[in-house]
Design a protein around this motif. Structure first.
Motif, short mmCIF file in Angstrom:
data_model
loop_
_atom_site.label_atom_id
_atom_site.label_comp_id
_atom_site.label_asym_id
_atom_site.label_seq_id
_atom_site.Cartn_x
_atom_site.Cartn_y
_atom_site.Cartn_z
N VAL A 45 0.85 -1.17 0.00
CA VAL A 45 0.00 0.00 0.00
C VAL A 45 0.89 1.23 0.00
O VAL A 45 1.92 1.25 0.66
N SER A 46 0.49 2.24 -0.78
CA SER A 46 1.25 3.48 -0.68
C SER A 46 0.37 4.56 -0.06
O SER A 46 -0.81 4.68 -0.40
N GLY A 47 0.93 5.32 0.84
CA GLY A 47 0.20 6.40 1.50
C GLY A 47 -0.98 5.89 2.30
O GLY A 47 -0.88 4.91 3.02
N LEU A 48 -2.16 6.53 2.12
CA LEU A 48 -3.35 6.14 2.86
C LEU A 48 -3.99 4.91 2.26
O LEU A 48 -4.89 4.32 2.84
N LEU B 137 -15.34 9.93 5.09
CA LEU B 137 -14.12 9.55 5.80
C LEU B 137 -13.38 10.80 6.27
O LEU B 137 -12.15 10.84 6.35
N MET B 216 -7.23 9.73 9.98
CA MET B 216 -6.46 9.89 8.75
C MET B 216 -5.72 11.21 8.82
O MET B 216 -6.31 12.23 9.14
N ASP B 217 -4.43 11.17 8.51
CA ASP B 217 -3.68 12.42 8.41
C ASP B 217 -3.41 12.63 6.92
O ASP B 217 -2.53 11.98 6.34
N GLN B 221 -0.17 11.63 4.85
CA GLN B 221 -0.60 10.40 4.17
C GLN B 221 -0.44 9.19 5.08
O GLN B 221 0.10 8.15 4.68
N ALA B 222 -0.91 9.35 6.32
CA ALA B 222 -0.72 8.27 7.29
C ALA B 222 -2.01 8.04 8.07
O ALA B 222 -2.83 8.94 8.21
N TRP B 223 -2.15 6.82 8.57
CA TRP B 223 -3.29 6.46 9.41
C TRP B 223 -2.86 6.48 10.88
O TRP B 223 -1.70 6.23 11.20
N PHE B 437 0.78 0.10 4.98
CA PHE B 437 0.23 1.41 5.35
C PHE B 437 1.23 2.16 6.22
O PHE B 437 1.98 1.54 6.98
N THR B 438 1.23 3.48 6.11
CA THR B 438 2.00 4.27 7.05
C THR B 438 1.12 4.50 8.27
O THR B 438 0.04 5.07 8.15
#
Lengths: 304, 440
Positions: A45-48, B137, B216-217, B221-223, B437-438
């Motif tokens: 997965v990239s990013g969100l 979301l 969600m940020d 781009q991170a959860w 995921f980040t």
């Protein structure tokens, strides 16, 4: 000779084989190869991970295998299934052999009825028998607990932590004994009656006939039913899955196949599910063939 | 024998797959390559009963946009089928009924179209903030139009409360006292059960306490994962304490045993959602007229809140060739007064659109005919529904809930309940990190 055969004759065997081969390749071989392929893949997965391009499929090497083999849930489920097998297989085969010998002894009455009655549970699909037993296991709706209660006994819940494995094993034994009994009984019926006559002339009792003639002769069937039961044990899925919503004690990874199902359809991770199923398939293969190798010579030599 | 069975099952699966695929591609061919002004045909997957009757109303009024209902088995089955069609590249419908908790999973698989350009503020203002947040979301995109919601309320046996001279609890402390009093009067009677099988129920309770398990940020781009934080810990500790004391049952819901307990009066309360009357009339028919509904017990009585259990929306799939027409239908279906009224009578849902709901729901459900203000209580609860952000691996969290709380309810200690929350956090984070995921 062969060369002179018309083309049609030469092709005939292949034509006859074609439907079976096509089905085998299409619904057995190809999916297995595909599962093998998937087990070496993974998703990145990239990013969100939202929207298009959020996920890509990549090579994962052996990481799926490493993860599945080192997962404590998987190890626990394997141990559980072996305990379950130790409970189910000897009980089920022991009862099947006993019933087959009793039916064959010629003294039992209503033989056809008994045979059918013992076999009938096998015809009940596992999901339905699990639901039936599930009702019987739930104290509030079970007639057994009602009776215990009336007698002033405090029966433990079979769906509690330490007993739930017996609850599941019981369903498997109930459902499987009939089938195994029929297999053993059929080979008992094939024993020529001269053997019995000779034994009786020698003064053998019914018990001695059973122990020294019947059981040694049906050993190949016992081995076959053992291998079948072993495979069925490793693949146990329907019973715990059906009972799970009724109990706090059955996790979503109770058996190895339940873990495969959870990974593939709940966690949406078909890659690690594929890896785990390859591991299970290999283990099943090794165990069944290893066992056949071990006993094969002894067991089958007696036949010839 | 086994081999044969397996082969037969596989053949069946393959045949079914082919049939499904061909059904799907049919509809796509019909819908494809029509330019604007021509007749548009849309397919709609839903499992709500009698939906075709609502769709008939639309089809009659809109000859240019014809919608065909394709009946589904239920939420989870439909999602699995839908995701398979999305991965296969064809066969997905134009419109899809999607439960709120699966929206992030579907968006994450690029299955839902962003319809924000076709949806205006009038539509947005129809819905409560909590519900709207679930379809956006928390971003600028709109992935779905809310259909029904499940604001949680407290259902209780009014006759038992009266007999024991108990007040209806308004706070969780009072709820705990009532649970003790009821169990003390009869050791086989409980005010409720803590179900390790119903993750959606527990999520609703945690929502009420202020939890939101994901965040969600957009910039980074991170959860974020926030299961193991104060609100959820508080809820787990509260229930663990009651189970440890033995005044709340530890058996799962939706079992034959639980049905019997509701019917014979050994369970005299249920923290459930607005759709509870349908369930109770089915499994506790003998108790009709004895139940009443009240708002949820509160953590902070001065700031009433509730969680949601269940509810779904109408989404447009990324495979649709006519997202605008599909979005128009989805908006009409869920906000038009006539459409909503038909859905209430035919499909028996509790609409998410507040104005339409108020005009469509006037009479209490039959099972609650003793409480004419049933839907006033419901509307009041719905207005206080707290928002909750679902993440891309809700299913992982939910199955972890089953396993971890299964162990905790068996061991019956408050400490294990708190440990279960910690374990869920670990499992959810590990699963997301493993997928790449980040996670912050």
């Amino acid at each position: 000779m062969n060369r002179n055969k018309p083309l049609g004759l030469k092709a005939a065997p292949y034509l006859f084989l074609a439907p079976a081969m096509a089905l085998f390749v299409g619904i057995m071989a190809l999916p297995i190869v595909y599962a093998l392929y998937l087990s070496f893949r993974g998703v990145k997965v990239s990013g969100l991970g939202l929207g298009s391009g959020g996920r890509t499929e990549v090579w994962a090497g052996f990481s799926n295998y490493a993860r599945s083999l080192s997962d404590p849930d998987f190890v626990d489920s394997v141990i559980r299934v072996f305990t379950y097998g130790l409970l189910v297989v000897p009980t089920m085969l022991g009862m099947a052999l006993l019933f087959a010998l009793l039916l064959d002894s010629g003294r039992s009455r209503a033989r056809n009825f008994s045979r059918l009655a013992i076999f009938l549970p096998y015809a009940v699909p596992a999901v339905i028998s699990s639901l039936l037993w599930g009702f019987l296991y739930l104290p509030a709706v079970s007639p057994f607990y009602y009776l215990f209660d009336k007698m002033g006994l405090d029966a433990p819940s079979l769906l509690a932590n330490d007993l739930v494995i017996f609850a599941i094993a019981n369903i498997a034994v109930w459902g499987g004994t009939g089938f195994n009994m029929i297999v053993i009984y059929t080979s008992l019926r094939a024993i020529p009656s001269e053997l019995y006559e000779a034994a009786r002339i020698d003064g053998a009792t019914e018990r001695q006939v059973a122990w020294r003639i019947k059981i040694p002769i049906v050993i190949p069937s016992l081995i076959m039913t053992f291998v079948f039961s072993l495979i069925a044990t490793l693949q146990v899925f329907a019973e715990p899955t059906t009972l799970r919503p009724l109990s706090n004690s059955i996790s979503t990874t109770w058996s190895p196949l339940m873990k495969v199902y959870r990974d593939a359809f709940v966690r949406d991770d078909i890659y690690s599910a594929a890896a785990t199923s390859i591991v299970i398939a290999a283990a099943t293969f090794l165990l069944s063939f290893g066992f056949l190798r071990l006993v094969g010579n002894r067991a089958f030599n007696q036949e010839s | 024998m086994r081999g044969m069975k397996k082969a037969a099952a596989a053949t069946l699966a393959v045949t079914l797959g082919i049939t499904l695929a061909s059904c799907g591609s049919d509809s796509n061919d019909n819908g494809g390559s029509t330019s604007s002004g021509e007749k548009v045909e849309l397919t709609y997957w839903t499992w709500a009963p009698n939906m075709e009757k609502v769709v008939d109303v639309w089809n009659e009024e809109n000859p240019d946009i014809q919608v065909t209902v394709n009946k589904q088995d239920g939420g989870d089955a439909a999602v699995t089928k839908f995701l398979t069609a999305i991965k296969a590249g064809s066969g997905a419908p134009d419109l899809m009924q999607a439960e709120y908790q699966v929206i992030p999973t579907l968006v994450s698989s690029d299955a839902l179209a962003d319809i924000s350009e076709y949806v205006d503020d009038t539509t947005k203002n129809e819905f409560s903030e909590g519900v709207w947040n679930a379809v956006t979301l928390g971003s600028d995109a709109v992935y779905s139009v809310p259909q029904d919601s499940g604001p949680m309320m407290f259902f209780y046996r009014a006759d038992v409360f009266e007999e024991l001279d108990l007040e209806v609890p308004t706070t969780w402390d009072e709820y705990a006292d009532a649970a003790r009093a009821i169990n003390e009067a009869d050791s086989k009677q409980y005010l409720g059960t803590f179900s390790a099988n119903d993750a959606g129920w527990f999520t609703g309770l945690a929502t009420q306490a202020g939890a939101s398990w994901w965040s969600m940020d957009l910039e980074a781009q991170a959860w974020g994962v926030h299961v193991d934080e104060e609100p959820t810990q508080r809820v787990a500790e509260f229930w663990g304490g009651l189970v440890e004391e033995g005044v709340i049952n530890n058996k799962p819901m939706y079992t034959p045993e639980w049905n019997a307990a509701l019917n014979d009066g050994s369970e005299v309360g249920w923290l459930s959602a607005v759709w509870a009357p349908g369930v109770l009339s089915g499994n506790a028919g003998d108790t009709a007229g004895k139940w009443e509904v009240a708002p949820m017990p509160q953590w902070d009585a001065s700031a009433p809140a509730t969680g949601s259990w269940g509810g779904s929306s109408t989404a447009v799939s990324t495979q649709s060739e006519h997202p605008e027409a599909a979005a128009k239908f989805a908006t009409w279906l869920n906000t038009d007064a006539d459409a909503v009224a038909t859905m209430v009578t035919e499909a028996g849902i509790y609409p998410a659109a507040q104005n339409a709901a108020a005009s469509a729901l006037t009479e209490a459900p039959e099972f609650f005919s003793n409480q004419p203000n049933f839907y006033d209580v419901a509307a009041e609860a719905a207005a206080t529904a707290a928002p909750f952000t679902f993440g891309p691996n809700v299913n992982t969290a939910y199955s972890a809930y089953n396993d971890e709380f299964g162990k905790a309810t068996e061991s019956k200690t408050a400490a294990d309940f708190v440990q279960a929350v910690k374990n869920i956090q670990t499992i959810v984070v590990d699963d997301m990190v493993n997928a790449g995921f980040t996670v912050q």
